[in-house]
Design a protein around this motif. Structure first.
Motif, PDB file in Angstrom:
ATOM      1  N   ALA A  33      -2.417  -3.460  -9.964  1.00 16.41           N
ATOM      2  CA  ALA A  33      -3.501  -3.732  -9.026  1.00 16.41           C
ATOM      3  C   ALA A  33      -3.073  -3.451  -7.591  1.00 16.41           C
ATOM      4  O   ALA A  33      -1.881  -3.423  -7.263  1.00 16.41           O
ATOM      5  CB  ALA A  33      -3.948  -5.183  -9.171  1.00 16.41           C
ATOM      6  N   GLY A  34      -4.063  -3.245  -6.726  1.00 17.85           N
ATOM      7  CA  GLY A  34      -3.778  -3.091  -5.301  1.00 17.85           C
ATOM      8  C   GLY A  34      -4.339  -1.837  -4.673  1.00 17.85           C
ATOM      9  O   GLY A  34      -4.337  -1.710  -3.453  1.00 17.85           O
ATOM     10  N   GLY A  35      -4.783  -0.887  -5.483  1.00 19.61           N
ATOM     11  CA  GLY A  35      -5.312   0.348  -4.914  1.00 19.61           C
ATOM     12  C   GLY A  35      -4.278   1.025  -4.026  1.00 19.61           C
ATOM     13  O   GLY A  35      -3.069   1.003  -4.304  1.00 19.61           O
ATOM     14  N   ALA A  36      -4.734   1.587  -2.928  1.00 20.84           N
ATOM     15  CA  ALA A  36      -3.822   2.284  -2.006  1.00 20.84           C
ATOM     16  C   ALA A  36      -2.857   1.331  -1.319  1.00 20.84           C
ATOM     17  O   ALA A  36      -1.756   1.734  -0.922  1.00 20.84           O
ATOM     18  CB  ALA A  36      -4.634   3.040  -0.955  1.00 20.84           C
ATOM     19  N   TRP A  37      -3.227   0.060  -1.218  1.00 22.09           N
ATOM     20  CA  TRP A  37      -2.363  -0.900  -0.518  1.00 22.09           C
ATOM     21  C   TRP A  37      -0.985  -1.004  -1.168  1.00 22.09           C
ATOM     22  O   TRP A  37       0.015  -1.208  -0.464  1.00 22.09           O
ATOM     23  CB  TRP A  37      -3.013  -2.276  -0.487  1.00 22.09           C
ATOM     24  N   ARG A  38      -0.906  -0.868  -2.465  1.00 21.42           N
ATOM     25  CA  ARG A  38       0.378  -1.041  -3.144  1.00 21.42           C
ATOM     26  C   ARG A  38       1.376   0.049  -2.769  1.00 21.42           C
ATOM     27  O   ARG A  38       2.571  -0.072  -3.028  1.00 21.42           O
ATOM     28  CB  ARG A  38       0.192  -1.112  -4.655  1.00 21.42           C
ATOM     29  N   HIS A  39       0.900   1.119  -2.132  1.00 21.72           N
ATOM     30  CA  HIS A  39       1.763   2.238  -1.762  1.00 21.72           C
ATOM     31  C   HIS A  39       2.099   2.269  -0.270  1.00 21.72           C
ATOM     32  O   HIS A  39       2.810   3.178   0.167  1.00 21.72           O
ATOM     33  CB  HIS A  39       1.095   3.552  -2.159  1.00 21.72           C
TER      34      HIS A  39
END
Length: 350
Positions: A33-39
């Motif tokens: 989970a997290g979309g682009a935020w996880r990157h």
């Protein structure tokens, strides 16, 4: 019904579909989970992020601004998926969306371990964002550069550039934020295509609405959406003010070519650099929609709200005027409601 992507826009769409009693699946390419935020880069702390808005129905609540935003938002999105029991399937990499022989759209995807799958849907909400499509412009001599080149999407922190000469190319908020970080440990050169415009006032809701309205005008005309910063200029955020106070915002115009060891301008001026950091933005990740033939002569996709004019069964959220966290929330709600109005009169399942 299929939602592609489980970032802010995708989860907002799924939330409103769930509330409306729809049957749907969310297909997400991420490992978690997290979309682009996880990157996002580890040095981006929660307290330094501007414009985070709660997902509908569940507050973020995290108070520790020193924590990496990537960790906090990934945890928050995972909690959101659990709280509302959202049917998220991952990792599922959508390869194409095409028209089927009946009234359905066919969503073809890789589902892991070399297997593929196809979902048949009466409507699709696309929420694939931009993070997977970093944009790097081409300049003469680029392939001969002997230093390192990377995009903001590959940035992990300033420490690896200590003692080096770094050119940051780009005029947006990310460029200024990273320039400020890197200037503390390296010699920096800032290059932008246009002279930066610095706002003197806080970025107000009215200013945001005006910027979104301009982007909306472009997508309704079938043009590429452009960025909000291109309309508003650089707001006086803490990062911008720190950079101005530190004297690192000495901007240079765009160079003419890249040399093996640096940059050269039309007047013959040269600067040697070890690293080229491209803060040149992203493009919408829409390659999987190519079979639908949606592009207008102007290069964009003509929209009416979130609905694609050329294919009314398809909605784009987190695209154009909804490419912000608060815009994504609103777009998710609008798309879910529109899809349910479109399909329910026929008595068909969503």
């Amino acid at each position: 019904m299929v939602v592609i992507g489980a970032g802010q826009a995708g989860l907002s769409s799924a939330h409103h579909l769930r509330r409306g009693g729809a049957e749907f699946a969310v297909l997400d390419a991420g490992a978690g989970a997290g979309g682009a935020w996880r990157h996002r880069w580890p040095s981006l702390r929660l307290g330094g992020v501007h414009g985070i808005h709660d997902l509908p129905g569940l507050a973020l609540e995290e108070k520790d601004g020193a924590r990496p935003a990537s960790e906090v938002l990934a945890e928050y999105f995972a909690r959101y998926e659990r709280e509302f029991d959202l049917p998220v399937h991952r990792p599922v990499q959508v390869r194409s969306v095409r028209r089927g022989p009946d009234e359905r759209l066919l969503v073809d995807a890789d589902v892991g371990a070399g297997a593929t799958g196809t979902w048949a849907a009466r409507a699709v909400i696309n929420a694939t964002g931009t993070w997977t499509k970093p944009f790097v412009p081409h300049y003469p001599g680029q392939d001969a550069f002997t230093g390192r080149q990377l995009h903001v999407a590959d940035y992990r922190g300033a420490a690896e550039f200590r003692g080096l000469r770094v050119a940051v190319v780009g005029g947006g908020i990310s460029a200024v934020e990273l320039l400020t970080e890197i200037a503390e440990v390296a010699t920096t050169t800032w290059v932008t295509r246009r002279p930066p415009v610095f706002g003197d006032a806080e970025f107000t809701p009215d200013a945001g609405r005006r910027a979104v309205a301009e982007v909306d005008r472009r997508v309704r005309a079938g043009l590429p959406p452009g960025s909000v910063v291109s309309v508003t200029g650089l707001p006086p955020t803490p990062a911008v003010l720190r950079a101005r106070d530190a004297g690192v915002l000495d901007r240079h115009p765009m160079f003419e070519r890249i040399t093996p060891r640096g940059l050269r301008w039309a007047d013959g001026t040269e600067v040697e650099v070890d690293v080229l950091l491209w803060a040149t933005g992203f493009r919408a990740a829409l390659d999987h929609l190519r079979p639908l033939g949606l592009r207008e002569p102007g290069g964009g996709i003509r929209m009416d709200g979130t609905r694609v004019v050329a294919e009314p069964r398809l909605h784009l959220v987190g695209y154009g005027p909804s490419a912000s966290t608060i815009g994504a929330n609103r777009a998710g709600r609008a798309a879910a409601r529109d899809v349910q109005r479109l399909l329910r009169p026929s008595g068909a399942l969503l």
